[in-house]
Design a protein around this motif. Structure first.
Motif, PDB file in Angstrom:
ATOM      1  N   LEU A  88       0.823  -1.199   0.000  1.00 44.50           N
ATOM      2  CA  LEU A  88       0.000   0.000   0.000  1.00 44.50           C
ATOM      3  C   LEU A  88       0.862   1.255   0.000  1.00 44.50           C
ATOM      4  CD1 LEU A  88      -2.740   1.431   0.273  1.00 44.50           C
ATOM      5  CD2 LEU A  88      -2.486   1.237   2.746  1.00 44.50           C
ATOM      6  N   LEU A  89       1.847   1.308   0.881  1.00 41.70           N
ATOM      7  CA  LEU A  89       2.706   2.487   0.966  1.00 41.70           C
ATOM      8  C   LEU A  89       3.499   2.691  -0.315  1.00 41.70           C
ATOM      9  CD1 LEU A  89       3.987   2.237   4.647  1.00 41.70           C
ATOM     10  CD2 LEU A  89       2.530   4.027   3.676  1.00 41.70           C
ATOM     11  N   ASP A  90       3.882   1.610  -0.949  1.00 40.88           N
ATOM     12  CA  ASP A  90       4.613   1.706  -2.218  1.00 40.88           C
ATOM     13  C   ASP A  90       3.783   2.448  -3.262  1.00 40.88           C
ATOM     14  OD1 ASP A  90       6.885   0.903  -3.997  1.00 40.88           O
ATOM     15  OD2 ASP A  90       5.271  -0.157  -5.042  1.00 40.88           O
ATOM     16  N   ARG A  91       2.488   2.140  -3.347  1.00 45.73           N
ATOM     17  CA  ARG A  91       1.609   2.804  -4.302  1.00 45.73           C
ATOM     18  C   ARG A  91       1.275   4.230  -3.854  1.00 45.73           C
ATOM     19  NH1 ARG A  91       0.473  -2.552  -4.195  1.00 45.73           N
ATOM     20  NH2 ARG A  91      -0.164  -3.616  -6.115  1.00 45.73           N
ATOM     21  N   LEU A  92       0.961   4.354  -2.568  1.00 42.41           N
ATOM     22  CA  LEU A  92       0.483   5.625  -2.042  1.00 42.41           C
ATOM     23  C   LEU A  92       1.555   6.707  -2.103  1.00 42.41           C
ATOM     24  CD1 LEU A  92      -2.052   6.850  -0.646  1.00 42.41           C
ATOM     25  CD2 LEU A  92      -0.980   6.250   1.531  1.00 42.41           C
ATOM     26  N   LEU A  93       2.793   6.337  -1.798  1.00 43.39           N
ATOM     27  CA  LEU A  93       3.863   7.328  -1.695  1.00 43.39           C
ATOM     28  C   LEU A  93       4.612   7.554  -2.990  1.00 43.39           C
ATOM     29  CD1 LEU A  93       5.361   6.334   1.789  1.00 43.39           C
ATOM     30  CD2 LEU A  93       3.668   8.096   1.261  1.00 43.39           C
ATOM     31  N   HIS A  94       4.262   6.804  -4.044  1.00 45.41           N
ATOM     32  CA  HIS A  94       4.964   6.956  -5.319  1.00 45.41           C
ATOM     33  C   HIS A  94       4.840   8.379  -5.853  1.00 45.41           C
ATOM     34  CE1 HIS A  94       5.454   5.766  -9.815  1.00 45.41           C
ATOM     35  NE2 HIS A  94       6.577   6.199  -9.306  1.00 45.41           N
ATOM     36  N   HIS A  95       3.633   8.944  -5.798  1.00 46.27           N
ATOM     37  CA  HIS A  95       3.415  10.338  -6.189  1.00 46.27           C
ATOM     38  C   HIS A  95       2.710  11.011  -5.009  1.00 46.27           C
ATOM     39  CE1 HIS A  95       4.313   9.035 -10.266  1.00 46.27           C
ATOM     40  NE2 HIS A  95       3.315   8.176 -10.225  1.00 46.27           N
ATOM     41  N   ALA A  96       3.455  11.446  -4.016  1.00 46.22           N
ATOM     42  CA  ALA A  96       2.791  11.958  -2.814  1.00 46.22           C
ATOM     43  C   ALA A  96       3.577  13.072  -2.151  1.00 46.22           C
ATOM     44  CB  ALA A  96       2.560  10.823  -1.816  1.00 46.22           C
ATOM     45  N   GLU A  97       2.836  13.943  -1.497  1.00 43.55           N
ATOM     46  CA  GLU A  97       3.406  14.937  -0.593  1.00 43.55           C
ATOM     47  C   GLU A  97       3.009  14.531   0.822  1.00 43.55           C
ATOM     48  OE1 GLU A  97       5.465  17.140  -1.312  1.00 43.55           O
ATOM     49  OE2 GLU A  97       5.165  17.763  -3.390  1.00 43.55           O
ATOM     50  N   SER A  98       3.992  14.328   1.677  1.00 49.34           N
ATOM     51  CA  SER A  98       3.736  13.994   3.075  1.00 49.34           C
ATOM     52  C   SER A  98       4.032  15.227   3.924  1.00 49.34           C
ATOM     53  CB  SER A  98       4.616  12.824   3.520  1.00 49.34           C
ATOM     54  OG  SER A  98       4.342  11.670   2.763  1.00 49.34           O
ATOM     55  N   ILE A  99       3.039  15.680   4.660  1.00 49.36           N
ATOM     56  CA  ILE A  99       3.166  16.915   5.434  1.00 49.36           C
ATOM     57  C   ILE A  99       2.955  16.601   6.912  1.00 49.36           C
ATOM     58  CG2 ILE A  99       2.250  19.242   5.781  1.00 49.36           C
ATOM     59  CD1 ILE A  99       1.323  19.151   2.830  1.00 49.36           C
ATOM     60  N   VAL A 100       3.993  16.833   7.698  1.00 53.34           N
ATOM     61  CA  VAL A 100       3.935  16.578   9.137  1.00 53.34           C
ATOM     62  C   VAL A 100       3.524  17.857   9.855  1.00 53.34           C
ATOM     63  CG1 VAL A 100       5.260  15.911  11.182  1.00 53.34           C
ATOM     64  CG2 VAL A 100       5.711  14.786   8.976  1.00 53.34           C
ATOM     65  N   ILE A 101       2.545  17.720  10.755  1.00 53.13           N
ATOM     66  CA  ILE A 101       2.091  18.855  11.562  1.00 53.13           C
ATOM     67  C   ILE A 101       2.294  18.482  13.031  1.00 53.13           C
ATOM     68  CG2 ILE A 101       0.197  20.441  12.050  1.00 53.13           C
ATOM     69  CD1 ILE A 101      -1.121  19.470   9.447  1.00 53.13           C
ATOM     70  N   GLU A 102       3.025  19.326  13.757  1.00 50.96           N
ATOM     71  CA  GLU A 102       3.291  19.051  15.163  1.00 50.96           C
ATOM     72  C   GLU A 102       2.768  20.192  16.026  1.00 50.96           C
ATOM     73  OE1 GLU A 102       7.451  18.403  15.639  1.00 50.96           O
ATOM     74  OE2 GLU A 102       7.494  16.595  14.393  1.00 50.96           O
ATOM     75  N   GLY A 103       2.286  19.837  17.215  1.00 52.97           N
ATOM     76  CA  GLY A 103       1.798  20.855  18.132  1.00 52.97           C
ATOM     77  C   GLY A 103       0.766  20.275  19.080  1.00 52.97           C
ATOM     78  N   PRO A 104       0.323  21.070  20.054  1.00 55.22           N
ATOM     79  CA  PRO A 104      -0.704  20.620  20.994  1.00 55.22           C
ATOM     80  C   PRO A 104      -2.080  20.626  20.339  1.00 55.22           C
ATOM     81  CG  PRO A 104      -0.126  22.900  21.450  1.00 55.22           C
ATOM     82  CD  PRO A 104       0.805  22.432  20.371  1.00 55.22           C
ATOM     83  N   CYS A 105      -3.025  20.011  21.007  1.00 51.54           N
ATOM     84  CA  CYS A 105      -4.395  19.946  20.490  1.00 51.54           C
ATOM     85  C   CYS A 105      -5.026  21.332  20.511  1.00 51.54           C
ATOM     86  CB  CYS A 105      -5.221  18.978  21.344  1.00 51.54           C
ATOM     87  SG  CYS A 105      -6.956  18.884  20.865  1.00 51.54           S
ATOM     88  N   TYR A 106      -5.514  21.779  19.354  1.00 57.55           N
ATOM     89  CA  TYR A 106      -6.107  23.113  19.233  1.00 57.55           C
ATOM     90  C   TYR A 106      -7.363  23.243  20.078  1.00 57.55           C
ATOM     91  CZ  TYR A 106      -7.630  27.439  16.937  1.00 57.55           C
ATOM     92  OH  TYR A 106      -8.008  28.731  16.687  1.00 57.55           O
ATOM     93  N   ARG A 107      -8.090  22.147  20.206  1.00 59.72           N
ATOM     94  CA  ARG A 107      -9.346  22.189  20.965  1.00 59.72           C
ATOM     95  C   ARG A 107      -9.102  22.370  22.469  1.00 59.72           C
ATOM     96  NH1 ARG A 107     -10.345  18.664  16.740  1.00 59.72           N
ATOM     97  NH2 ARG A 107      -9.502  16.858  17.831  1.00 59.72           N
ATOM     98  N   MET A 108      -7.858  22.188  22.894  1.00 57.96           N
ATOM     99  CA  MET A 108      -7.531  22.349  24.308  1.00 57.96           C
ATOM    100  C   MET A 108      -6.927  23.722  24.601  1.00 57.96           C
ATOM    101  SD  MET A 108      -8.442  19.486  25.674  1.00 57.96           S
ATOM    102  CE  MET A 108      -7.578  19.401  27.243  1.00 57.96           C
ATOM    103  N   ARG A 109      -6.935  24.635  23.611  1.00 58.66           N
ATOM    104  CA  ARG A 109      -6.248  25.910  23.774  1.00 58.66           C
ATOM    105  C   ARG A 109      -6.835  26.744  24.925  1.00 58.66           C
ATOM    106  NH1 ARG A 109      -9.823  26.056  19.791  1.00 58.66           N
ATOM    107  NH2 ARG A 109     -11.105  27.903  19.354  1.00 58.66           N
ATOM    108  N   ASP A 110      -8.161  26.711  25.114  1.00 60.80           N
ATOM    109  CA  ASP A 110      -8.767  27.502  26.179  1.00 60.80           C
ATOM    110  C   ASP A 110      -8.288  27.024  27.555  1.00 60.80           C
ATOM    111  OD1 ASP A 110     -10.105  29.009  24.321  1.00 60.80           O
ATOM    112  OD2 ASP A 110     -11.924  27.764  24.374  1.00 60.80           O
ATOM    113  N   GLN A 111      -8.179  25.699  27.705  1.00 61.95           N
ATOM    114  CA  GLN A 111      -7.701  25.158  28.975  1.00 61.95           C
ATOM    115  C   GLN A 111      -6.231  25.495  29.185  1.00 61.95           C
ATOM    116  OE1 GLN A 111      -8.678  21.066  29.729  1.00 61.95           O
ATOM    117  NE2 GLN A 111     -10.648  21.205  28.666  1.00 61.95           N
ATOM    118  N   SER A 112      -5.476  25.532  28.064  1.00 63.30           N
ATOM    119  CA  SER A 112      -4.060  25.868  28.156  1.00 63.30           C
ATOM    120  C   SER A 112      -3.901  27.317  28.603  1.00 63.30           C
ATOM    121  CB  SER A 112      -3.373  25.667  26.797  1.00 63.30           C
ATOM    122  OG  SER A 112      -3.439  24.313  26.405  1.00 63.30           O
ATOM    123  N   ASP A 113      -4.732  28.195  28.050  1.00 65.10           N
ATOM    124  CA  ASP A 113      -4.684  29.602  28.446  1.00 65.10           C
ATOM    125  C   ASP A 113      -5.030  29.778  29.922  1.00 65.10           C
ATOM    126  OD1 ASP A 113      -4.014  30.276  25.908  1.00 65.10           O
ATOM    127  OD2 ASP A 113      -6.036  30.849  25.279  1.00 65.10           O
TER     128      ASP A 113
END
Length: 206
Positions: A180-205
């Motif tokens: 599956l990965l062989d087919r999927l990644l043959h023509h692919a852009e992989s974008i990594v997003i790192e960070g805390p959960c956005y839905r928890m921002r109010d509690q973080s504040d």
């Protein structure tokens, strides 16, 4: 006035709305509405390039990787919505809903028709791959659905799992996962997003 003339005479907004409805988006999201300040890591330039949809004519794929609440689903919906507005056939589904629909179709003898529905759109979005466990049937049909789109259509996948952990998603079948990965990644852009959960921002504040 024949059918072609009628279609051309329809207001563009009506046509766009119909295409968006057919895509089964869980809501309307846009790239402009994305909070770029929240993620700790994100390749903004690459994402903006992806939203030009240049990958669609090449049947390329996009994989959005990151933890819970970093905006993967927002971006996937926005990408699907953008494709709709540019006249592309689009379908949005979660990985679990996808498996459940195929299981129901299998029980009623309609799995070929359901699989064809997944192969038809120019852009298929599979959201939340890896969030919930799936059985062997689920692993097999997900593999078939995604891999059969290889060089036939584009697929966008959101996942919380690094590629090295994908065998755990696909019922610990390393051979199937590698294919599956062989087919999927043959023509692919992989974008990594790192960070805390956005839905928890109010509690973080707080």
């Amino acid at each position: 006035m024949d059918h072609q003339d009628i279609v051309h005479a329809l207001p563009q907004r009506w046509i766009d709305d119909r295409r968006v409805k057919a895509a089964r988006l869980p809501g309307i999201k846009t790239l402009d509405g994305f909070d770029w300040s929240w993620p700790k890591k994100i390749n903004r330039a690459l994402l903006q390039q992806v939203f030009r949809l240049d990958f669609l004519p090449q049947h390329g794929n996009v994989i959005l990787l990151g933890g819970v609440g970093v905006g993967k689903t927002h971006l996937a919906i926005a990408l699907a919505h953008t494709a709709c507005l540019q006249g592309k056939t689009t379908l949005f589904t979660s990985a679990v809903d996808n498996v459940n629909a195929l299981a129901a179709a299998q029980a009623t003898g309609g799995i070929k028709r359901e699989m064809a529905r997944l192969l038809k759109p120019s852009l298929l979005v599979v959201d939340e791959l890896g969030y919930l466990p799936i059985d062997k049937f689920g692993a097999d049909v997900l593999f078939q659905g995604i891999s059969q789109r290889y060089e036939r259509g584009s697929t966008v996948i959101t996942t919380n799992r690094a590629f090295k952990h994908w065998p755990e998603i696909f019922h610990n079948d390393s051979t199937l996962t590698s294919a599956l990965l062989d087919r999927l990644l043959h023509h692919a852009e992989s974008i990594v997003i790192e960070g805390p959960c956005y839905r928890m921002r109010d509690q973080s504040d707080a």
